[in-house]
Structures are given as structure tokens and as C-alpha cells.
Design a protein around this motif. Structure first.
Motif, PDB file in Angstrom:
ATOM      1  N   SER A 193     -21.019  15.998 -37.594  1.00 26.02           N
ATOM      2  CA  SER A 193     -21.910  16.849 -38.063  1.00 26.02           C
ATOM      3  C   SER A 193     -23.130  15.769 -38.014  1.00 26.02           C
ATOM      4  CB  SER A 193     -21.707  16.927 -39.450  1.00 26.02           C
ATOM      5  OG  SER A 193     -21.367  15.794 -40.203  1.00 26.02           O
ATOM      6  N   SER A 194     -23.288  14.647 -37.443  1.00 31.34           N
ATOM      7  CA  SER A 194     -24.376  13.719 -37.482  1.00 31.34           C
ATOM      8  C   SER A 194     -25.279  14.229 -36.468  1.00 31.34           C
ATOM      9  CB  SER A 194     -23.946  12.325 -37.086  1.00 31.34           C
ATOM     10  OG  SER A 194     -23.533  12.215 -35.787  1.00 31.34           O
ATOM     11  N   SER A 195     -26.600  13.793 -36.557  1.00 39.19           N
ATOM     12  CA  SER A 195     -27.842  14.288 -35.733  1.00 39.19           C
ATOM     13  C   SER A 195     -27.399  13.490 -34.284  1.00 39.19           C
ATOM     14  CB  SER A 195     -29.230  13.858 -36.517  1.00 39.19           C
ATOM     15  OG  SER A 195     -29.135  12.434 -36.468  1.00 39.19           O
ATOM     16  N   ARG A 248     -27.211  15.519 -30.752  1.00 36.43           N
ATOM     17  CA  ARG A 248     -28.301  14.991 -29.760  1.00 36.43           C
ATOM     18  C   ARG A 248     -27.394  14.711 -28.453  1.00 36.43           C
ATOM     19  NH1 ARG A 248     -31.204  11.576 -32.033  1.00 36.43           N
ATOM     20  NH2 ARG A 248     -29.881   9.809 -31.601  1.00 36.43           N
ATOM     21  N   TRP A 249     -26.197  13.901 -28.622  1.00 37.32           N
ATOM     22  CA  TRP A 249     -25.494  13.296 -27.605  1.00 37.32           C
ATOM     23  C   TRP A 249     -24.899  14.572 -26.731  1.00 37.32           C
ATOM     24  CZ3 TRP A 249     -20.150  13.909 -27.018  1.00 37.32           C
ATOM     25  CH2 TRP A 249     -19.393  13.366 -25.900  1.00 37.32           C
ATOM     26  N   GLU A 282     -27.485  16.241 -24.990  1.00 38.23           N
ATOM     27  CA  GLU A 282     -27.969  15.706 -23.634  1.00 38.23           C
ATOM     28  C   GLU A 282     -26.969  15.989 -22.483  1.00 38.23           C
ATOM     29  OE1 GLU A 282     -28.465  11.665 -25.148  1.00 38.23           O
ATOM     30  OE2 GLU A 282     -30.357  12.137 -25.962  1.00 38.23           O
ATOM     31  N   ARG A 283     -25.858  16.173 -22.917  1.00 36.78           N
ATOM     32  CA  ARG A 283     -24.816  16.505 -21.800  1.00 36.78           C
ATOM     33  C   ARG A 283     -24.221  17.779 -21.730  1.00 36.78           C
ATOM     34  NH1 ARG A 283     -25.267  12.098 -23.960  1.00 36.78           N
ATOM     35  NH2 ARG A 283     -24.716  10.039 -22.975  1.00 36.78           N
ATOM     36  N   ASN A 284     -25.116  18.698 -22.285  1.00 42.62           N
ATOM     37  CA  ASN A 284     -24.874  20.313 -22.329  1.00 42.62           C
ATOM     38  C   ASN A 284     -23.220  20.716 -22.832  1.00 42.62           C
ATOM     39  OD1 ASN A 284     -27.573  20.945 -21.190  1.00 42.62           O
ATOM     40  ND2 ASN A 284     -26.740  20.190 -19.446  1.00 42.62           N
ATOM     41  N   ILE A 285     -22.949  20.008 -23.708  1.00 45.04           N
ATOM     42  CA  ILE A 285     -21.745  20.255 -24.248  1.00 45.04           C
ATOM     43  C   ILE A 285     -21.741  21.117 -25.266  1.00 45.04           C
ATOM     44  CG2 ILE A 285     -19.660  19.225 -25.470  1.00 45.04           C
ATOM     45  CD1 ILE A 285     -20.419  16.521 -24.226  1.00 45.04           C
ATOM     46  N   ASP A 286     -21.180  22.492 -25.166  1.00 40.29           N
ATOM     47  CA  ASP A 286     -20.969  23.412 -26.453  1.00 40.29           C
ATOM     48  C   ASP A 286     -19.587  23.275 -27.036  1.00 40.29           C
ATOM     49  OD1 ASP A 286     -20.812  25.398 -27.762  1.00 40.29           O
ATOM     50  OD2 ASP A 286     -21.838  26.843 -26.439  1.00 40.29           O
ATOM     51  N   ASN A 287     -19.763  22.680 -28.069  1.00 42.05           N
ATOM     52  CA  ASN A 287     -18.611  22.603 -29.001  1.00 42.05           C
ATOM     53  C   ASN A 287     -17.689  23.717 -29.002  1.00 42.05           C
ATOM     54  OD1 ASN A 287     -16.967  20.703 -30.460  1.00 42.05           O
ATOM     55  ND2 ASN A 287     -17.695  20.938 -32.352  1.00 42.05           N
ATOM     56  N   GLN A 288     -17.937  24.924 -29.167  1.00 42.28           N
ATOM     57  CA  GLN A 288     -17.230  26.116 -29.135  1.00 42.28           C
ATOM     58  C   GLN A 288     -16.520  26.462 -27.932  1.00 42.28           C
ATOM     59  OE1 GLN A 288     -16.677  27.715 -31.934  1.00 42.28           O
ATOM     60  NE2 GLN A 288     -18.243  26.424 -32.972  1.00 42.28           N
ATOM     61  N   ARG A 337     -15.182   9.931 -27.165  1.00 44.20           N
ATOM     62  CA  ARG A 337     -16.211   9.684 -25.964  1.00 44.20           C
ATOM     63  C   ARG A 337     -17.510   9.445 -26.271  1.00 44.20           C
ATOM     64  NH1 ARG A 337     -15.142  13.906 -20.981  1.00 44.20           N
ATOM     65  NH2 ARG A 337     -13.126  13.325 -20.603  1.00 44.20           N
ATOM     66  N   TYR A 338     -18.048   9.916 -27.452  1.00 45.29           N
ATOM     67  CA  TYR A 338     -19.340   9.631 -28.186  1.00 45.29           C
ATOM     68  C   TYR A 338     -19.339   8.343 -28.603  1.00 45.29           C
ATOM     69  CZ  TYR A 338     -22.740   9.378 -31.754  1.00 45.29           C
ATOM     70  OH  TYR A 338     -23.787   9.088 -32.674  1.00 45.29           O
ATOM     71  N   LEU A 339     -18.305   7.797 -29.276  1.00 42.64           N
ATOM     72  CA  LEU A 339     -17.994   6.552 -29.825  1.00 42.64           C
ATOM     73  C   LEU A 339     -17.993   5.497 -28.993  1.00 42.64           C
ATOM     74  CD1 LEU A 339     -15.803   7.132 -32.828  1.00 42.64           C
ATOM     75  CD2 LEU A 339     -18.086   6.595 -33.129  1.00 42.64           C
TER      76      LEU A 339
END
Length: 80
Positions: A41-43, A47-48, A51-57, A69-71
Motif C-alpha cells: 500500500s506504500s507509494s 510507483r514501482w 514504472e514496470r506496467n504491473i497491474d496487481n489485479q 521483487r520490489y524489496l
């Protein structure tokens, strides 16, 4: 004089992977679940994803994999 071979990055996840006792602490799954929700839920995470065109849904990777991967990418960036 700089070396042409960069030094290997410290990988804290490999330390955890090689330490089975660290993976099964009481409350581990509850702590990871809370951290995963807070991170997702962090900004910075949002943003990450943008930038990678990842749609969580629509992502087949799942939230757990995306947060890991983000971490990893964030830690690698900070290591430089």
C-alpha cells in the motif's frame, strides 16, 4: 584503481534462506503478512508497479512475489 569486476552484493535473503531457524520463528507468517500489506500500500511500491506496467489485479505473479521483487530491487539499488 577501480576493478573491472564489481564486488558481489550482500544478499540478506540468501542469509535467511541458509538459516532454517530464521524462517520458522513464531508469528513469522503474521509478521510477513502485515509487512506485505503495508509495503503493497506504500507509494514507493505503487510507483514501482507503474514504472514496470504491473497491474496487481491482472498479474499472475501474486502479491507475495511482487513484494519480494520490489524489496530485492530496492535493496540492490541501495547497495550501489
Amino acid at each position: 584503481m577501480e576493478s573491472s569486476n564489481p564486488s558481489p552484493l550482500f544478499d540478506p535473503l540468501s542469509t535467511v534462506k541458509n538459516s532454517p531457524d530464521l524462517l520458522n520463528l513464531p508469528g513469522d507468517s503474521e509478521v510477513w503478512s502485515s509487512l506485505k500489506q503495508a509495503i503493497s500500500s506504500s507509494s514507493g511500491f505503487k510507483r514501482w508497479q507503474l514504472e514496470r506496467n504491473i497491474d496487481n489485479q491482472l498479474s499472475s505473479l501474486g502479491l507475495d512475489t511482487l513484494v519480494r521483487r520490489y524489496l530485492r530491487e530496492t535493496l540492490e539499488t541501495l547497495a550501489y
